[in-house]
Write an enzyme that holds these catalytic residues in place. Structure first.
Site, short mmCIF file in Angstrom:
data_model
loop_
_atom_site.label_atom_id
_atom_site.label_comp_id
_atom_site.label_asym_id
_atom_site.label_seq_id
_atom_site.Cartn_x
_atom_site.Cartn_y
_atom_site.Cartn_z
N ASP A 154 47.56 39.08 43.99
CA ASP A 154 48.02 39.26 45.36
C ASP A 154 49.50 38.88 45.45
OD1 ASP A 154 48.07 39.65 48.14
OD2 ASP A 154 47.47 37.59 48.54
N VAL A 181 52.57 41.07 44.28
CA VAL A 181 52.86 42.33 44.96
C VAL A 181 53.34 42.02 46.38
CG1 VAL A 181 51.95 44.60 45.58
CG2 VAL A 181 51.06 43.40 43.57
N GLY A 219 54.55 39.30 47.66
CA GLY A 219 54.21 37.97 48.17
C GLY A 219 52.73 37.74 48.38
N ASP A 274 50.25 37.69 50.47
CA ASP A 274 50.04 38.17 51.84
C ASP A 274 48.67 38.81 52.05
OD1 ASP A 274 50.29 40.44 50.34
OD2 ASP A 274 51.97 41.29 51.45
N SER A 299 47.39 41.30 50.68
CA SER A 299 47.37 42.77 50.62
C SER A 299 46.34 43.28 49.61
CB SER A 299 48.76 43.32 50.28
OG SER A 299 49.22 42.80 49.05
N ASN A 310 43.96 46.10 38.62
CA ASN A 310 42.87 45.58 39.45
C ASN A 310 41.56 46.36 39.33
OD1 ASN A 310 44.62 43.65 40.50
ND2 ASN A 310 45.28 44.99 42.16
N HIS A 322 44.59 30.59 31.89
CA HIS A 322 43.65 31.25 30.97
C HIS A 322 42.68 30.25 30.33
CE1 HIS A 322 46.62 34.79 30.74
NE2 HIS A 322 45.58 35.16 31.46
N THR A 323 42.82 28.99 30.64
CA THR A 323 41.85 27.99 30.22
C THR A 323 40.48 28.26 30.85
OG1 THR A 323 41.34 25.62 30.21
CG2 THR A 323 42.55 26.41 32.09
N ASP A 381 39.61 30.83 26.45
CA ASP A 381 39.53 29.48 25.90
C ASP A 381 38.15 29.33 25.26
OD1 ASP A 381 39.36 26.83 25.30
OD2 ASP A 381 39.96 26.11 27.28
#
Ligand SMILES: *[C@@H]1O[C@H](CO)[C@@H](O)[C@H](O)[C@H]1NC(C)=O
Ligand SMILES: *[C@@H]1O[C@H](CO)[C@@H](O)[C@H](O)[C@H]1NC(C)=O
Length: 266
Positions: free
Chosen positions: A70, A73, A75, A77, A79, A97, A196-197, A243
């Site tokens: 989010d 793109v 900020g 917000d 969207s 996405n 990514h942990t 991980d």
């Protein structure tokens, strides 16, 4: 200029300055944004995220990623939460996405709960931000003060989602540029990659790394190949945690195994 005109100008300037400073104050995010307007906001979000993660631990990683996708793109917000409509093509269908952004139903559910207690007050952008924070906390990570007061976007820009969200195939210089475009330094990027942990990745996104790269432990690559066939189109959406040691704990083992070449950056 007459003294009257000067005085009038002075008064006007004061009013303009006052308005500007008021606008700036209202434009600032603050942790107490909903204290008066919706005291239940933060507890309701926390509780719902706790329940969602109790149902499925992976949802913690999914909510953090949804927030990240989010924010990159235009900020943070909300969207990314907008569905297609007659005049909007939503970001949900953007390449980064589609078939991978998860958790918007958790945010929708929280929003509908909040509408019952304080209608029209809490933004979806803030709900998503709080949900990402609570996910980290629930999975054993650090807590921090979350500033609030984000406004929701009324539109979405699919092309910006395709351009701005860093692809898992980017080179290091291009990754650094993608973060720089959002005002984030290389150090910020490394810190944010630490997320990514938790979470899992689809085979199609790391296939090249395990089959064709040399900076990976051969034993680890062999282990991952077992559930990620070499040919594109085979097992593309098979999941593996980034991980390998503690996939559902927000700790620093991702960095440790990365240094031992037992993971990959995405
Ligand atoms: C899209 O259409 C709706 C309904 O007509 C309208 O309320 C909304 O403001 C429009 N959004 C944009 C970004 O034009
Ligand atoms: C590995 O590299 C070779 C040669 O460039 C290429 O043909 C093959 O598709 C690559 N395999 C994967 C899984 O990326």
């Amino acid at each position: 200029m007459s003294s009257l005109a000067t005085a009038t100008m002075g008064t006007l300037l004061c009013i303009v300055l006052l308005l500007c400073s008021t606008v700036i104050v209202y434009g600032q995010l603050t942790p107490s944004f909903y204290t008066r307007s919706c005291a239940q906001a933060v507890p309701i979000v926390k509780d719902a995220v706790r329940q969602a993660i109790a149902r499925e631990k992976r949802m913690g990683g999914s909510l953090v990623r949804l927030h990240f996708h989010d924010c990159f793109v235009n900020g943070c917000d909300g969207s990314i939460l907008l569905d297609d409509s007659t005049n909007i093509t939503g970001e949900k269908k953007a390449i980064p996405n589609a078939n991978s952004a998860r958790g918007s139903e958790v945010i929708d559910h929280i929003k509908s709960q909040l509408e019952k207690v304080c209608s029209g007050v809490v933004s979806c952008a803030d709900i998503l931000t709080l949900a990402a924070h609570e996910s980290v906390v629930q999975l054993g990570g650090p807590s921090w003060t979350v500033s609030l007061g984000r406004r929701d976007s009324r539109t979405a820009v699919i092309s910006d989602a395709n351009t701005n969200i860093p692809s898992p195939f980017l080179s290091l210089p291009n990754l650094i540029s993608a973060f720089q475009a959002q005002g984030l330094s290389a150090s910020d990027m490394v810190a944010l990659s630490g997320a990514h942990t938790i979470g899992q990745a689809q085979c199609s996104l790391f296939r090249t790394r395990i089959y064709n790269e040399t900076n990976i432990s051969p034993a680890f690559a062999a282990f991952r190949k077992a559930s990620c066939p070499s040919r594109s189109g085979n097992g593309d959406s098979n999941l593996s945690p980034l991980d390998v040691g503690t996939p559902n704990s927000f700790d620093n083992s991702y960095y440790k195994i990365l240094r031992r070449q037992r993971s990959f950056t995405l």
